[in-house]
Write a protein that holds these residues in place. Sequence first.
Motif, PDB file in Angstrom:
ATOM      1  N   SER A 246     -10.074 -65.456 -22.229  1.00 43.65           N
ATOM      2  CA  SER A 246     -10.977 -66.283 -23.029  1.00 43.65           C
ATOM      3  C   SER A 246     -10.265 -67.585 -23.407  1.00 43.65           C
ATOM      4  O   SER A 246      -9.036 -67.703 -23.282  1.00 43.65           O
ATOM      5  CB  SER A 246     -11.383 -65.537 -24.298  1.00 43.65           C
ATOM      6  OG  SER A 246     -10.246 -65.376 -25.141  1.00 43.65           O
ATOM      7  N   SER A 247     -11.015 -68.524 -23.886  1.00 40.80           N
ATOM      8  CA  SER A 247     -10.443 -69.795 -24.323  1.00 40.80           C
ATOM      9  C   SER A 247      -9.399 -69.601 -25.431  1.00 40.80           C
ATOM     10  O   SER A 247      -8.301 -70.149 -25.330  1.00 40.80           O
ATOM     11  CB  SER A 247     -11.559 -70.735 -24.778  1.00 40.80           C
ATOM     12  OG  SER A 247     -11.028 -71.961 -25.186  1.00 40.80           O
TER      13      SER A 247
ATOM     14  N   ARG B 292      -9.708 -70.311 -12.761  1.00 37.82           N
ATOM     15  CA  ARG B 292      -9.747 -71.682 -13.260  1.00 37.82           C
ATOM     16  C   ARG B 292     -10.158 -71.700 -14.729  1.00 37.82           C
ATOM     17  O   ARG B 292     -11.060 -70.993 -15.143  1.00 37.82           O
ATOM     18  CB  ARG B 292     -10.725 -72.512 -12.436  1.00 37.82           C
ATOM     19  CG  ARG B 292     -10.661 -73.964 -12.794  1.00 37.82           C
ATOM     20  CD  ARG B 292     -11.262 -74.840 -11.758  1.00 37.82           C
ATOM     21  NE  ARG B 292     -10.941 -76.216 -12.084  1.00 37.82           N
ATOM     22  CZ  ARG B 292     -11.120 -77.217 -11.271  1.00 37.82           C
ATOM     23  NH1 ARG B 292     -11.596 -76.999 -10.070  1.00 37.82           N
ATOM     24  NH2 ARG B 292     -10.816 -78.438 -11.642  1.00 37.82           N
TER      25      ARG B 292
ATOM     26  N   SER C 152     -11.804 -73.439 -18.100  1.00 35.77           N
ATOM     27  CA  SER C 152     -13.010 -74.235 -18.317  1.00 35.77           C
ATOM     28  C   SER C 152     -12.629 -75.711 -18.442  1.00 35.77           C
ATOM     29  O   SER C 152     -11.465 -76.046 -18.699  1.00 35.77           O
ATOM     30  CB  SER C 152     -13.718 -73.781 -19.590  1.00 35.77           C
ATOM     31  OG  SER C 152     -12.941 -74.153 -20.729  1.00 35.77           O
ATOM     32  N   SER C 153     -13.589 -76.575 -18.274  1.00 38.42           N
ATOM     33  CA  SER C 153     -13.336 -78.017 -18.427  1.00 38.42           C
ATOM     34  C   SER C 153     -12.790 -78.320 -19.817  1.00 38.42           C
ATOM     35  O   SER C 153     -11.878 -79.137 -19.967  1.00 38.42           O
ATOM     36  CB  SER C 153     -14.614 -78.820 -18.185  1.00 38.42           C
ATOM     37  OG  SER C 153     -15.042 -78.656 -16.856  1.00 38.42           O
TER      38      SER C 153
ATOM     39  N   ASP D 228     -11.043 -76.325 -21.734  1.00 34.37           N
ATOM     40  CA  ASP D 228      -9.654 -75.867 -21.819  1.00 34.37           C
ATOM     41  C   ASP D 228      -8.722 -76.762 -21.009  1.00 34.37           C
ATOM     42  O   ASP D 228      -7.586 -77.016 -21.421  1.00 34.37           O
ATOM     43  CB  ASP D 228      -9.541 -74.414 -21.374  1.00 34.37           C
ATOM     44  CG  ASP D 228     -10.071 -73.458 -22.425  1.00 34.37           C
ATOM     45  OD1 ASP D 228     -10.040 -73.790 -23.626  1.00 34.37           O
ATOM     46  OD2 ASP D 228     -10.530 -72.362 -22.037  1.00 34.37           O
ATOM     47  N   GLU D 229      -9.168 -77.246 -19.870  1.00 34.80           N
ATOM     48  CA  GLU D 229      -8.348 -78.180 -19.097  1.00 34.80           C
ATOM     49  C   GLU D 229      -8.084 -79.444 -19.907  1.00 34.80           C
ATOM     50  O   GLU D 229      -6.960 -79.964 -19.913  1.00 34.80           O
ATOM     51  CB  GLU D 229      -9.021 -78.514 -17.769  1.00 34.80           C
ATOM     52  CG  GLU D 229      -8.968 -77.384 -16.767  1.00 34.80           C
ATOM     53  CD  GLU D 229      -9.652 -77.708 -15.457  1.00 34.80           C
ATOM     54  OE1 GLU D 229     -10.265 -78.786 -15.319  1.00 34.80           O
ATOM     55  OE2 GLU D 229      -9.574 -76.858 -14.544  1.00 34.80           O
TER      56      GLU D 229
END
Length: 135
Positions: free
Chosen positions: A28-29, A60, A62-63, A65-66
């Motif tokens: 999870s995040s 991958r 999430s956007s 998190d990136e």
Amino acid sequence: MAIVADSAHFLVRPEQQLLEVTWQAPVSSPELRSTYLSVLEQVTQQHIFRLLFDARRRGRASSADELWVANEFIPLLPARLPPGLRPRLAYLVTPVFYESVRAETHNGDMVTESELLTLNHFTDSLSARQWLLSE
């Protein structure tokens, strides 16, 4: 020295100033961010500047998190190290992800350099370790 966190396995190699972080499954995040904050603790305590992130089983991020990694985690790394040590990050990713990252580069070069760090992507751990230790 091996450390097992809730969502990742850490292997500290102080003689090489290397930390290997391996995710065993998707996270999870909050778990992802917690792992990166734990990495900062190890970097500070051990003066580690070589980081190997094995994200092959994690998948991958999430956007959001990136962006968090790029804007929150990465800028903190250099300040956690003694002067003169520049962070080197290697990410182990799946071949499909590797090719998608490679396709996004303008010349196929997988090395990203900035004033903060040097980062590279790999599909095998031997190449990643060799690259990390090459400097």
